[in-house]
Design an enzyme around this catalytic site. Structure first.
Site, mmCIF file in Angstrom:
data_model
loop_
_atom_site.group_PDB
_atom_site.id
_atom_site.type_symbol
_atom_site.label_atom_id
_atom_site.label_comp_id
_atom_site.label_asym_id
_atom_site.label_seq_id
_atom_site.Cartn_x
_atom_site.Cartn_y
_atom_site.Cartn_z
ATOM 1 N N TYR A 56 0.845 -1.199 0.000
ATOM 2 C CA TYR A 56 0.000 0.000 0.000
ATOM 3 C C TYR A 56 0.879 1.247 0.000
ATOM 4 O O TYR A 56 1.337 1.727 1.042
ATOM 5 C CB TYR A 56 -0.939 0.013 1.210
ATOM 6 N N HIS A 125 -0.291 -12.385 1.700
ATOM 7 C CA HIS A 125 -1.207 -11.540 0.920
ATOM 8 C C HIS A 125 -1.810 -12.319 -0.261
ATOM 9 O O HIS A 125 -2.999 -12.201 -0.546
ATOM 10 C CB HIS A 125 -0.415 -10.328 0.410
ATOM 11 N N SER A 225 -12.684 -4.815 1.613
ATOM 12 C CA SER A 225 -13.608 -4.057 0.747
ATOM 13 C C SER A 225 -15.075 -4.346 1.082
ATOM 14 O O SER A 225 -15.882 -4.616 0.177
ATOM 15 C CB SER A 225 -13.311 -4.345 -0.733
ATOM 16 N N PRO A 226 -15.456 -4.266 2.372
ATOM 17 C CA PRO A 226 -16.842 -4.568 2.741
ATOM 18 C C PRO A 226 -17.831 -3.537 2.206
ATOM 19 O O PRO A 226 -19.028 -3.813 2.153
ATOM 20 C CB PRO A 226 -16.807 -4.539 4.284
ATOM 21 N N GLY A 230 -16.380 1.439 -1.829
ATOM 22 C CA GLY A 230 -17.151 2.690 -1.740
ATOM 23 C C GLY A 230 -18.510 2.614 -2.417
ATOM 24 O O GLY A 230 -19.417 3.381 -2.089
ATOM 25 N N PHE A 231 -18.665 1.672 -3.351
ATOM 26 C CA PHE A 231 -19.877 1.659 -4.181
ATOM 27 C C PHE A 231 -21.154 1.456 -3.362
ATOM 28 O O PHE A 231 -22.184 2.099 -3.609
ATOM 29 C CB PHE A 231 -19.766 0.554 -5.246
HETATM 30 N N1 LIG Z 1 -6.142 -8.557 1.256
HETATM 31 C C1 LIG Z 1 -6.303 -7.858 0.160
HETATM 32 O O1 LIG Z 1 -5.913 -8.266 -0.922
HETATM 33 C C2 LIG Z 1 -6.986 -6.518 0.241
HETATM 34 C C3 LIG Z 1 -7.487 -5.917 -0.917
HETATM 35 C C4 LIG Z 1 -8.140 -4.682 -0.797
HETATM 36 C C5 LIG Z 1 -8.267 -4.087 0.450
HETATM 37 N N2 LIG Z 1 -7.751 -4.697 1.561
HETATM 38 C C6 LIG Z 1 -7.897 -4.104 2.907
HETATM 39 O O2 LIG Z 1 -9.282 -3.884 3.172
HETATM 40 C C7 LIG Z 1 -9.491 -2.527 3.550
HETATM 41 C C8 LIG Z 1 -10.866 -2.067 3.129
HETATM 42 O O3 LIG Z 1 -11.101 -2.258 1.752
HETATM 43 P P1 LIG Z 1 -11.124 -1.071 0.681
HETATM 44 O O4 LIG Z 1 -10.527 0.147 1.276
HETATM 45 O O5 LIG Z 1 -10.555 -1.642 -0.560
HETATM 46 O O6 LIG Z 1 -12.667 -0.842 0.358
HETATM 47 P P2 LIG Z 1 -13.963 -0.459 1.187
HETATM 48 O O7 LIG Z 1 -13.693 -0.447 2.625
HETATM 49 O O8 LIG Z 1 -15.037 -1.339 0.664
HETATM 50 O O9 LIG Z 1 -14.268 1.011 0.635
HETATM 51 C C9 LIG Z 1 -13.380 2.081 0.752
HETATM 52 C C10 LIG Z 1 -13.988 3.242 -0.013
HETATM 53 O O10 LIG Z 1 -15.245 3.606 0.592
HETATM 54 C C11 LIG Z 1 -15.238 4.968 0.961
HETATM 55 N N3 LIG Z 1 -15.954 5.050 2.249
HETATM 56 C C12 LIG Z 1 -15.552 4.510 3.428
HETATM 57 N N4 LIG Z 1 -16.481 4.709 4.371
HETATM 58 C C13 LIG Z 1 -17.481 5.398 3.789
HETATM 59 C C14 LIG Z 1 -18.721 5.902 4.260
HETATM 60 N N5 LIG Z 1 -19.116 5.710 5.509
HETATM 61 N N6 LIG Z 1 -19.517 6.577 3.389
HETATM 62 C C15 LIG Z 1 -19.144 6.768 2.109
HETATM 63 N N7 LIG Z 1 -17.983 6.296 1.595
HETATM 64 C C16 LIG Z 1 -17.156 5.621 2.435
HETATM 65 C C17 LIG Z 1 -13.782 5.368 1.059
HETATM 66 O O11 LIG Z 1 -13.671 6.725 0.784
HETATM 67 P P3 LIG Z 1 -12.432 7.604 1.349
HETATM 68 O O12 LIG Z 1 -11.185 6.889 0.938
HETATM 69 O O13 LIG Z 1 -12.644 8.909 0.678
HETATM 70 O O14 LIG Z 1 -12.576 7.670 2.805
HETATM 71 C C18 LIG Z 1 -13.155 4.500 -0.041
HETATM 72 O O15 LIG Z 1 -13.337 5.103 -1.296
HETATM 73 C C19 LIG Z 1 -8.325 -1.786 2.873
HETATM 74 O O16 LIG Z 1 -8.107 -0.535 3.469
HETATM 75 C C20 LIG Z 1 -7.197 -2.758 3.045
HETATM 76 O O17 LIG Z 1 -6.636 -2.625 4.351
HETATM 77 C C21 LIG Z 1 -7.124 -5.908 1.464
#
Ligand SMILES: NC(=O)c1ccc[n+]([C@@H]2O[C@H](COP(=O)([O-])OP(=O)(O)OC[C@H]3O[C@@H](n4cnc5c(N)ncnc54)[C@H](OP(=O)(O)O)[C@@H]3O)[C@@H](O)[C@H]2O)c1
Length: 336
Positions: A56, A125, A225-226, A230-231
């Site tokens: 990251y 990972h 990505s729960p 963001g979608f």
């Molecule tokens: N193991 C793996 O391969 C892998 C892959 C992907 C992710 N991850 C981990 O999982 C974590 C979470 O997944 P992710 O960040 O990919 O996706 P996510 O949590 O599904 O979504 C993040 C997105 O949602 C937005 N957001 C967050 N809270 C919100 C809310 N309450 N209202 C409106 N929009 C909101 C964020 O905006 P802002 O950024 O503007 O706040 C960002 O654009 C990552 O940070 C990472 O640590 C692991």
């Protein structure tokens, strides 16, 4: 905030993914000082299960998390990962490396960047197809024996891979994508992962019921990505992303697919309205409802979203809500 158990230690039921503080989404909004304050506020409110990884921002995120935890290390259950390497920060090209010598060296680098002498949860990972899993996992188990790592986890693995690793050293957690529009880890593959977006590294394909395997084997399941990147929060309604934004090259976020996928968000919004909650809270609460061993890690770089997401821990969805959410249309477009 309600707690859940991770390896005998209570953690906030909603964790924090730190990736987006360094790259992937709307990078022009990045602000390290805000992110450090956000992580500290998370600890204040009981959001203690923190997720980072070396790729990251090619080390940037681990260093940021380390800065935020200075003087407060013991308040967090800190997870980072090995096995993926950024080949080019410019193109976001990521490659797998599960060789034991890489595992050992990258752990040392992570410890240094994080400013700690022990990692609470160290994930592989992605499994490297060119290295036997037993070799990679064996090297990770040696890090536990050396006291550098407390517990081991896997990311984006199949049930068979989890079982293979577990026979060598206990799997404390599996982290895979899980959300209302990505249910592969429940043994319900919806759309096939096709191609690879910027920096994308696809997972295990038909993984089987990984969530169920974790419950049966005393491991946590950690949905990444729960919020559907963001979608599912209802705030992404058009395919107008910055050049570096991961979603710009992701099939589900292309104009036609995105428009079709808004039908999923309509259902989430309707459930949210009934509870006086936000769509983000409903999306996270749905993951929490998949089992007491599930600890989601929504990601954000905004303090108001952190507070919103933490509220999901106290949202109890009814059987009727869950049935409605379970029945949302399948996503249009692969997840990578
Ligand atoms: N193991 C793996 O391969 C892998 C892959 C992907 C992710 N991850 C981990 O999982 C974590 C979470 O997944 P992710 O960040 O990919 O996706 P996510 O949590 O599904 O979504 C993040 C997105 O949602 C937005 N957001 C967050 N809270 C919100 C809310 N309450 N209202 C409106 N929009 C909101 C964020 O905006 P802002 O950024 O503007 O706040 C960002 O654009 C990552 O940070 C990472 O640590 C692991």
């Amino acid at each position: 905030m309600r707690n859940r158990d991770f390896a005998g230690r209570p953690v906030g039921a909603v964790g924090l993914g730190c990736m987006g503080m360094s790259w992937a989404y709307a990078e022009s909004e990045r602000d390290d000082d805000v992110s450090v304050a956000l992580i500290r506020e998370a600890l204040d409110m009981g959001v203690t299960f923190l997720d980072t990884a070396q790729p990251y921002g090619d080390g940037h995120n681990e260093a940021l998390v380390g800065r935020a935890l200075a003087g407060r290390r013991d308040e967090a259950v800190l997870a980072t990962k090995t096995g993926l390497v950024v080949e080019s920060l410019a193109t976001r090209k990521i490659v797998r490396n599960g060789r034991p010598e890489h595992v050992k060296a990258s752990a040392e680098d992570s410890l240094r960047r994080l400013g700690t002498d022990v990692i609470d949860l160290y994930y592989l990972h992605r499994v490297d197809p060119d290295v036997p899993l037993a070799d990679t996992w064996g090297a990770m188990a040696e890090l536990v024996a050396e006291g550098k790592v407390r517990r081991l986890g896997l990311s984006e693995v199949s049930v068979a891979q989890a079982a293979e690793a577990h026979a060598i050293h206990p799997v404390a957690a599996v982290q895979s994508e899980l959300s209302l529009w990505t249910r592969d880890a429940l043994g319900q593959p919806g759309t096939q992962a096709a191609g690879a977006g910027a920096g994308a590294v696809t997972g295990a394909g038909d993984a089987g019921d990984v969530v169920g395997w974790c419950a049966a084997n005393g491991a946590a399941f950690v949905p990444f990505s729960p919020l559907g990147r963001g979608f599912l929060t209802g705030t992404v309604t058009a395919a107008d992303f910055e050049d570096t934004d991961f979603r710009g090259a992701n099939p589900r976020f292309q104009e036609e697919a995105l428009k079709a996928n808004l039908r999923i968000v309509d259902v989430v919004k309707a459930v949210a309205e009934r509870h006086g909650a936000t769509p983000a809270q409903v999306a996270i609460a749905w993951t929490l409802a998949q089992g007491e061993h599930v600890i989601p890690i929504p990601g954000t770089k905004k303090q108001r979203y952190l507070r919103d997401n933490a509220g999901a821990a106290d949202l109890d969805l009814t059987e009727a809500d869950l049935a409605e959410l379970d029945a949302v249309p399948a996503a249009v477009g692969g997840r990578y």
